[in-house]
Design a protein around this motif. Structure first.
Motif, PDB file in Angstrom:
ATOM      1  N   THR A 198      45.448  46.959  43.887  1.00  0.00           N
ATOM      2  CA  THR A 198      45.318  45.629  44.683  1.00  0.00           C
ATOM      3  C   THR A 198      46.185  45.205  45.722  1.00  0.00           C
ATOM      4  OG1 THR A 198      47.116  44.703  42.676  1.00  0.00           O
ATOM      5  CG2 THR A 198      44.516  44.513  42.209  1.00  0.00           C
ATOM      6  N   VAL A 199      46.400  44.241  46.242  1.00  0.00           N
ATOM      7  CA  VAL A 199      47.864  44.477  47.072  1.00  0.00           C
ATOM      8  C   VAL A 199      49.377  43.880  46.770  1.00  0.00           C
ATOM      9  CG1 VAL A 199      48.595  42.589  49.341  1.00  0.00           C
ATOM     10  CG2 VAL A 199      45.797  43.305  48.988  1.00  0.00           C
ATOM     11  N   VAL A 200      48.879  43.388  45.368  1.00  0.00           N
ATOM     12  CA  VAL A 200      49.989  42.772  44.911  1.00  0.00           C
ATOM     13  C   VAL A 200      50.541  43.694  44.227  1.00  0.00           C
ATOM     14  CG1 VAL A 200      51.620  41.539  42.868  1.00  0.00           C
ATOM     15  CG2 VAL A 200      50.136  40.456  44.375  1.00  0.00           C
ATOM     16  N   GLU A 201      49.765  44.706  43.660  1.00  0.00           N
ATOM     17  CA  GLU A 201      49.909  46.566  43.362  1.00  0.00           C
ATOM     18  C   GLU A 201      50.608  47.101  44.387  1.00  0.00           C
ATOM     19  OE1 GLU A 201      47.775  47.249  39.388  1.00  0.00           O
ATOM     20  OE2 GLU A 201      46.201  47.336  41.197  1.00  0.00           O
ATOM     21  N   GLN A 202      50.111  47.422  45.288  1.00  0.00           N
ATOM     22  CA  GLN A 202      50.795  47.513  46.721  1.00  0.00           C
ATOM     23  C   GLN A 202      51.878  47.367  46.885  1.00  0.00           C
ATOM     24  OE1 GLN A 202      47.926  47.910  50.231  1.00  0.00           O
ATOM     25  NE2 GLN A 202      49.536  49.283  51.269  1.00  0.00           N
ATOM     26  N   ARG A 203      52.398  46.369  47.112  1.00  0.00           N
ATOM     27  CA  ARG A 203      53.789  45.896  46.845  1.00  0.00           C
ATOM     28  C   ARG A 203      54.603  46.406  46.610  1.00  0.00           C
ATOM     29  NH1 ARG A 203      52.239  39.286  48.609  1.00  0.00           N
ATOM     30  NH2 ARG A 203      50.788  39.622  50.423  1.00  0.00           N
ATOM     31  N   VAL A 204      54.018  45.736  44.732  1.00  0.00           N
ATOM     32  CA  VAL A 204      55.347  46.551  43.664  1.00  0.00           C
ATOM     33  C   VAL A 204      55.359  47.941  44.000  1.00  0.00           C
ATOM     34  CG1 VAL A 204      55.417  47.393  41.135  1.00  0.00           C
ATOM     35  CG2 VAL A 204      54.792  45.277  42.132  1.00  0.00           C
ATOM     36  N   ILE A 205      54.169  48.711  44.451  1.00  0.00           N
ATOM     37  CA  ILE A 205      55.107  50.248  44.975  1.00  0.00           C
ATOM     38  C   ILE A 205      55.539  50.438  45.491  1.00  0.00           C
ATOM     39  CG2 ILE A 205      53.124  52.341  45.625  1.00  0.00           C
ATOM     40  CD1 ILE A 205      51.520  51.921  44.280  1.00  0.00           C
TER      41      ILE A 205
ATOM     42  N   THR B 149      57.490  38.068  47.353  1.00  0.00           N
ATOM     43  CA  THR B 149      56.328  38.938  47.890  1.00  0.00           C
ATOM     44  C   THR B 149      55.098  39.387  46.211  1.00  0.00           C
ATOM     45  OG1 THR B 149      57.084  40.941  47.606  1.00  0.00           O
ATOM     46  CG2 THR B 149      57.444  39.882  49.067  1.00  0.00           C
ATOM     47  N   THR B 150      55.334  38.502  45.114  1.00  0.00           N
ATOM     48  CA  THR B 150      54.611  39.367  44.061  1.00  0.00           C
ATOM     49  C   THR B 150      54.179  38.215  42.838  1.00  0.00           C
ATOM     50  OG1 THR B 150      55.833  40.169  42.988  1.00  0.00           O
ATOM     51  CG2 THR B 150      55.109  41.909  44.549  1.00  0.00           C
TER      52      THR B 150
ATOM     53  N   ILE C  29      44.812  36.641  48.357  1.00  0.00           N
ATOM     54  CA  ILE C  29      44.908  37.407  49.836  1.00  0.00           C
ATOM     55  C   ILE C  29      44.081  37.995  50.217  1.00  0.00           C
ATOM     56  CG2 ILE C  29      46.864  39.753  49.988  1.00  0.00           C
ATOM     57  CD1 ILE C  29      48.684  38.218  48.023  1.00  0.00           C
ATOM     58  N   GLY C  30      43.914  37.755  51.567  1.00  0.00           N
ATOM     59  CA  GLY C  30      42.459  38.902  52.082  1.00  0.00           C
ATOM     60  C   GLY C  30      41.823  38.143  51.554  1.00  0.00           C
ATOM     61  N   GLY C  31      41.386  37.004  50.972  1.00  0.00           N
ATOM     62  CA  GLY C  31      40.017  37.054  50.923  1.00  0.00           C
ATOM     63  C   GLY C  31      39.531  36.954  49.156  1.00  0.00           C
ATOM     64  N   ASP C  32      40.683  37.836  48.560  1.00  0.00           N
ATOM     65  CA  ASP C  32      40.463  38.189  47.165  1.00  0.00           C
ATOM     66  C   ASP C  32      41.738  37.597  46.539  1.00  0.00           C
ATOM     67  OD1 ASP C  32      38.139  40.235  47.926  1.00  0.00           O
ATOM     68  OD2 ASP C  32      40.025  41.381  48.928  1.00  0.00           O
ATOM     69  N   VAL C  33      40.315  37.403  45.607  1.00  0.00           N
ATOM     70  CA  VAL C  33      41.589  37.141  44.231  1.00  0.00           C
ATOM     71  C   VAL C  33      42.389  38.040  43.431  1.00  0.00           C
ATOM     72  CG1 VAL C  33      42.115  35.939  41.461  1.00  0.00           C
ATOM     73  CG2 VAL C  33      39.821  34.849  43.303  1.00  0.00           C
ATOM     74  N   THR C  34      44.061  37.327  43.287  1.00  0.00           N
ATOM     75  CA  THR C  34      44.545  38.940  43.378  1.00  0.00           C
ATOM     76  C   THR C  34      45.405  38.467  41.760  1.00  0.00           C
ATOM     77  OG1 THR C  34      44.192  40.039  45.544  1.00  0.00           O
ATOM     78  CG2 THR C  34      46.664  40.366  44.334  1.00  0.00           C
ATOM     79  N   PRO C  35      45.854  39.368  40.862  1.00  0.00           N
ATOM     80  CA  PRO C  35      46.587  39.251  39.800  1.00  0.00           C
ATOM     81  C   PRO C  35      48.268  39.373  40.862  1.00  0.00           C
ATOM     82  CG  PRO C  35      45.039  40.530  39.039  1.00  0.00           C
ATOM     83  CD  PRO C  35      45.357  40.537  40.506  1.00  0.00           C
ATOM     84  N   ILE C  36      48.838  37.805  40.269  1.00  0.00           N
ATOM     85  CA  ILE C  36      50.521  37.626  40.846  1.00  0.00           C
ATOM     86  C   ILE C  36      51.537  37.916  39.181  1.00  0.00           C
ATOM     87  CG2 ILE C  36      49.992  37.404  42.904  1.00  0.00           C
ATOM     88  CD1 ILE C  36      51.107  34.165  42.065  1.00  0.00           C
ATOM     89  N   LEU C  37      52.669  38.209  39.414  1.00  0.00           N
ATOM     90  CA  LEU C  37      54.158  37.747  39.213  1.00  0.00           C
ATOM     91  C   LEU C  37      54.339  36.518  38.422  1.00  0.00           C
ATOM     92  CD1 LEU C  37      55.657  40.899  39.288  1.00  0.00           C
ATOM     93  CD2 LEU C  37      53.740  40.640  36.892  1.00  0.00           C
ATOM     94  N   THR C  38      54.353  35.775  37.291  1.00  0.00           N
ATOM     95  CA  THR C  38      55.621  34.694  37.244  1.00  0.00           C
ATOM     96  C   THR C  38      56.770  34.726  37.773  1.00  0.00           C
ATOM     97  OG1 THR C  38      56.187  34.648  35.184  1.00  0.00           O
ATOM     98  CG2 THR C  38      53.832  33.586  35.543  1.00  0.00           C
ATOM     99  N   SER C  39      57.503  34.354  38.488  1.00  0.00           N
ATOM    100  CA  SER C  39      58.643  33.982  38.766  1.00  0.00           C
ATOM    101  C   SER C  39      59.529  34.248  37.619  1.00  0.00           C
ATOM    102  CB  SER C  39      59.375  33.142  39.809  1.00  0.00           C
ATOM    103  OG  SER C  39      58.617  31.579  39.133  1.00  0.00           O
ATOM    104  N   LYS C  40      59.455  33.634  36.244  1.00  0.00           N
ATOM    105  CA  LYS C  40      60.581  33.311  35.110  1.00  0.00           C
ATOM    106  C   LYS C  40      60.703  35.090  35.165  1.00  0.00           C
ATOM    107  CE  LYS C  40      59.280  28.515  34.018  1.00  0.00           C
ATOM    108  NZ  LYS C  40      59.396  27.436  32.668  1.00  0.00           N
TER     109      LYS C  40
END
Length: 507
Positions: free
Chosen positions: A43-50, A81-82, A109-120
């Protein structure tokens, strides 16, 4: 070292290279197509974490900014970003209905549903129970120094060792190691070197014995730190990560196993130092000045120190209270009684706490369910790499050697914060877990990394105690390298032999 001058400012070229590498490499990772990683369904968010992980690795290795500053940057970038508080242009505009249906754990993100983290969850890394354990240890150490408990203990323990040079060295090793189990090994080394310096100054330069005495302090400070979970940051990182992995190591069980390990290593180091650096003196007298502080506040510190250590070791079994909670008890007692004042807050090693918290924040990303079908990122990405085909023993020992080498040239805290999450993910995200069992399981792998980080002491830059001892001018670098390599190899062998056979005692 050459400088690049911009106007009135001077930028160290090494730092400039570090800054550029810290920006360019993560940007490359950030902008690569997701299918270029070879991980199905990345996923895009996984890529950002990397990308953030790459940035952290480069910054912790090259240190263009302080290592604690890297942790702050990690948290901020992850939040922006995540998380569910990411900047709006990092995800697609959504209708109110879509936003409600996704909740706070996914976005478009990019038209796809992407899991994200909670800020907390990201912000909570700084208040992680393991961070609180370490902070409680700092508070205890500050109070102990303020009311001279450390100097009192040093004086009391050194006296019985007499005046024979080899036993005087043994006395310094024992005192330094004991204090380093509960106090900053940097502060301990500084105090013990200050006590020893007048003695070394009276010895002729030709006397090798003064080299042995001077080196005994950093060796004891570095090895002594492995004796308790709060003795050094790598221990704290390891215990915290293992707790997240479902393995709870009590304060008492750690000490029960690691204190004997530290004592054995230090005994061998003492014999080696005596043989390698024999002294010409028949007698060494150490002057210990100062009296025991018997003021009411000092007595409060003495009693609280003893009670806290007792509760750390036996509190879980006797009273059901864990070490993380116990760590805050002295803080409360000292605040109520006036032992700990506002000015003392500035003496807490906040940089170390931020460093540890930054590592845990990265862990929030690695352990977050950011992959497809609710997979955690670690299992998704690491599981796609065939680590389970590697020889298990090679993996365990190889990780320790890697950690030892890296810690020789960079902060052992940063090394642990960087490597431990990777190997936790490896153990949990592949078929390695079962293969690790004959060797002590995940505990051997992760605790082995923590110990290896503390065993790196070959250079003046390896650890603050080394730097302090070297700065006094009694030691040559080649002498420190000789002792550091010997003690490092011996420690690594003993550490892994014990873990392979007795790591079950830590569970």
């Amino acid at each position: 070292m050459s400088d690049l001058r911009l106007g009135s400012a001077s930028i160290d070229s090494k730092k400039l290279i570090g800054i550029l590498a810290s920006v360019i490499l993560p940007l490359i990772v950030w902008c690569m197509p997701t299918d270029a990683f070879g991980v199905e369904g990345l996923t895009v968010v996984e890529q950002r974490v990397i990308a953030i992980f790459v940035m952290a690795a480069v910054m912790w290795i090259m240190e263009p900014i302080p290592i604690w500053g890297t942790s702050v940057v990690i948290m901020v970038l992850m939040l922006l970003t995540t998380s569910d508080s990411m900047l709006s242009f990092f995800h697609d505009p959504m209708s109110e209905e879509t936003a409600k249906s996704l909740g706070k754990t996914a976005t478009m993100i990019g038209g796809d549903v992407t899991p994200i983290l909670t800020s907390k969850s990201i912000m909570a890394a700084f208040a992680d129970p393991t961070v609180m354990l370490f902070m409680g240890g700092f508070v205890l150490a500050i109070a102990a120094t303020k009311y001279k408990l450390d100097a009192t203990l040093a004086s009391a323990i050194l006296k019985p060792f007499g005046t024979k040079p080899k036993f005087v060295m043994l006395g310094f090793i024992v005192v330094t190691a004991l204090l380093s189990m509960f106090m900053s090994n940097t502060a301990t080394a500084a105090m013990m070197i200050a006590i020893l310096t007048p003695v070394l100054a009276t010895m002729p330069e030709s006397d090798k014995g003064r080299v042995g005495l001077a080196l005994s302090i950093p060796v004891a400070a570095n090895i002594g730190g492995i004796g308790s979970p709060i003795g050094t940051p790598p221990n704290v990182v390891a215990v915290g990560w293992l707790e997240k992995a479902g393995v709870n190591i009590s304060f008492g069980s750690w000490m029960m196993l690691m204190v004997p390990v530290a004592m054995l290593i230090l005994f061998i180091a003492w014999v080696f130092l005596c043989k390698a650096f024999p002294t010409q003196k028949d007698e060494i007298k150490v002057k210990l000045e100062g009296e025991v502080d018997k003021s009411p506040k000092a007595i409060i510190v003495y009693v609280t120190f003893a009670v806290t250590i007792f509760l750390w070791v036996f509190g879980k079994d006797l009273f059901g209270v864990n070490a993380n909670v116990v760590a805050l008890i002295p803080f409360a007692v000292f605040c109520i009684t006036g032992v700990f004042e506002k000015k003392d807050l500035g003496k807490i090693d906040w940089d170390v706490l931020w460093l540890v918290a930054g590592g845990f924040a990265l862990g929030v990303g690695l352990e977050g369910k950011l992959g497809p079908d609710g997979l955690t990122m670690s299992k998704h990405i690491v599981g796609s790499i065939p680590f389970d085909t590697w020889p298990t023993l090679t993996l365990i020992i190889g990780s320790g050697v890697l950690c030892l080498v890296m810690s020789t040239f960079m902060s052992n805290s940063a090394t642990a914060a960087l490597l431990i999450p990777i190997f936790i993910a490896l153990a949990q995200g592949t078929g390695m877990a079962d293969k690790l069992e004959p060797y002590g399981g995940i505990v051997t792998l992760i605790v082995g990394l923590a110990l290896s980080a503390s065993f790196a002491m070959s250079l003046p830059i390896s650890t603050p105690p080394n730097a302090i001892a070297y700065s006094k001018g009694f030691i040559k670098q080649k002498e420190m390298v000789l002792v550091g390599i010997f003690v490092g190899i011996v420690s690594l062998v003993i550490g892994y032999v014990v873990l392979f056979n007795l790591s079950g005692l830590l569970n």
